[in-house]
Design an enzyme around this catalytic site. Structure first.
Site, PDB file in Angstrom:
ATOM      1  N   ILE A  87       0.825  -1.204   0.000  1.00 27.33           N
ATOM      2  CA  ILE A  87       0.000   0.000   0.000  1.00 27.33           C
ATOM      3  C   ILE A  87       0.857   1.250   0.000  1.00 27.33           C
ATOM      4  O   ILE A  87       1.842   1.336   0.738  1.00 27.33           O
ATOM      5  CB  ILE A  87      -0.895   0.002   1.266  1.00 27.33           C
ATOM      6  N   CYS A  88       0.481   2.202  -0.848  1.00 28.88           N
ATOM      7  CA  CYS A  88       1.201   3.472  -0.884  1.00 28.88           C
ATOM      8  C   CYS A  88       0.426   4.478  -0.036  1.00 28.88           C
ATOM      9  O   CYS A  88      -0.555   5.060  -0.491  1.00 28.88           O
ATOM     10  CB  CYS A  88       1.301   3.960  -2.324  1.00 28.88           C
ATOM     11  N   LEU A  89       0.847   4.616   1.201  1.00 31.49           N
ATOM     12  CA  LEU A  89       0.137   5.499   2.132  1.00 31.49           C
ATOM     13  C   LEU A  89       1.191   6.187   2.992  1.00 31.49           C
ATOM     14  O   LEU A  89       2.019   5.519   3.614  1.00 31.49           O
ATOM     15  CB  LEU A  89      -0.827   4.654   2.985  1.00 31.49           C
TER      16      LEU A  89
END
Lengths: 164, 259
Positions: A87-89
């Site tokens: 996840i790109c967070l």
């Protein structure tokens, strides 16, 4: 041996049980407090509604000073989720704060489903459809929502799909 | 010629970057303890001789005349907090004058942070560990035990986190005054989320001012830069106070100084 990370994870677990946020759940795997399974239920009034998305959360001894590695195990179609489920967070990377706990991580991912950030795409197709063709985006999401139910019936499905 | 970079949209560059950062951190960790033993200046200046003539001049011609030893800290972006925390608690081991005042401030700091909106559940964890270490010092643990605590990555980082939270709390509480000192177009809360609370973010003047203020522990910093001056410049935070701790700064890094 009890380390700050393990002690803290026990606390996180206790809090998650006593005061569970709506729409998420998580627990350590049977024999490893450093590896958790979690589920996020697709938030209401979003294309993800009714989906049950499984994730793994992998902690190191540096938790909570460093963020854990969080991955979707269920197939996901979202502008900020890579093909491998990671996840790109920002809060899981350079804006991590040691004041976050497992509850905070899961609710942040839940709100990411609700509110994608098309400016830092991890899945170009999803980002493009989200911006330009919302109807098609919702169709693709509806398909993975359906698939997320199949996961529940047969855990091996995920692997089979990938190999197909 | 370097290979041309080809963007692969399927690849997760965030993870590759994080993995590279972890490798670099590990390499530094293998070379340098979080807090070293006391080192005499002669040995330190030998180390600099190889890398930097200007530093050697300043050590030989100035620092060595005013200080006897230095303790080196690991350059992991947390060095100011770790150096400050260790040096002050080490001071309390030999001189308990300030202990009761400090313990009260530290004890009450948790409810201050909760009042400011920090999540009690996670703050509590750091606060407990911090107070346990203060308790050890109050009970006159040995210097070795304190050194061991600060070299235990988990415990040591908990102390750093708590000091970072105190700085964040102070700056947010005093945002009206300190907002004009932060760079870029961001609120004090954003600044704290990006530059204060995350581990490994380096400290600037504003962090030092906040920490010395919130704990009431004055600190002297000797600045050893690459400028032509033969002496180090020193600055006391807050001005006109009597410092309890002295740190050595060279660009990007803090160590501890002893007379």
């Amino acid at each position: 041996m009890s380390t700050p990370a393990r002690r803290r994870l026990m606390r996180d677990f206790k809090r998650l049980q006593e005061d569970p946020p709506a729409g998420v759940s998580g627990a350590p795997t049977d024999n490893n407090i450093m590896l958790w399974n979690a589920v996020i239920f697709g938030p209401h009034d979003t294309p993800f509604e009714d989906g049950t998305f499984k994730l793994t959360i992998e902690f190191t001894e540096e938790y909570p000073n460093k963020p854990p590695t969080v991955r979707f195990v269920s197939k996901m179609f979202h502008p900020n989720v890579y093909a491998d489920g990671s996840i790109c967070l920002d809060i899981l990377q350079n804006r991590w704060s040691p004041t976050y706990d497992v509850s905070a991580i899961l609710t942040s991912i839940q709100s990411l489903l609700h509110d994608p950030n098309p400016n830092s795409p991890a899945n170009n197709e999803a980002a493009q459809l989200y911006r330009e063709n919302r109807r098609e985006y919702e169709k693709k999401v509806a398909a993975i929502v359906q698939e997320s139910w199949n996961d529940d019936e047969d855990d091996d499905d995920v692997d089979n799909d990938e190999n197909a | 010629m370097a290979e041309e970079f080809v963007y692969d949209p399927e690849r997760n560059y965030d993870e590759a970057t994080l993995a590279q950062l972890r490798d670099m951190e590990k390499e530094i960790a293998d070379r340098q303890n979080l807090i070293s033993n006391r080192i005499a200046f002669d040995k330190l200046s030998e180390e600099y001789a190889k890398e930097d003539e200007i530093y050697r001049t300043k050590i030989q011609g100035d620092l060595k005349n005013r200080y006897d030893y230095v303790r080196k800290t690991r350059g992991d972006g947390n060095c100011f907090f770790r150096a400050f925390g260790f040096a002050y608690l080490e001071k309390l081991l030999t001189d308990q004058t300030d202990l009761k005042r400090f313990k009260d401030v530290a004890q009450n700091s948790k409810s201050e942070l909760v009042k400011l909106g920090f999540p009690e559940f996670t703050i509590e964890d750091f606060h407990e560990t911090f107070m346990e270490v203060v308790g050890k010092v109050e009970n006159q643990c040995s210097l070795d035990e304190l050194l061991e605590t600060f070299n235990n990555q988990g415990l040591s980082d908990y102390i750093v986190v708590y000091l970072r939270l105190l700085v964040s709390g102070f700056l947010q509480k005093e945002a009206d005054f300190y907002s004009c000192f932060i760079e870029g177009d961001r609120s004090m809360k954003e600044f704290c989320n990006q530059e204060v609370e995350p581990m490994g973010k380096e400290s600037d003047h504003i962090h030092i001012i906040a920490l010395t203020n919130v704990l009431g522990v004055p600190v002297r910093v000797e600045y050893m830069d690459r400028g032509d001056s033969l002496r180090c410049n020193q600055h006391v935070f807050p001005e006109d106070s009597t410092p309890l701790v002295t740190l050595l700064y060279r660009p990007g890094h803090y160590d501890i100084l002893y007379t």
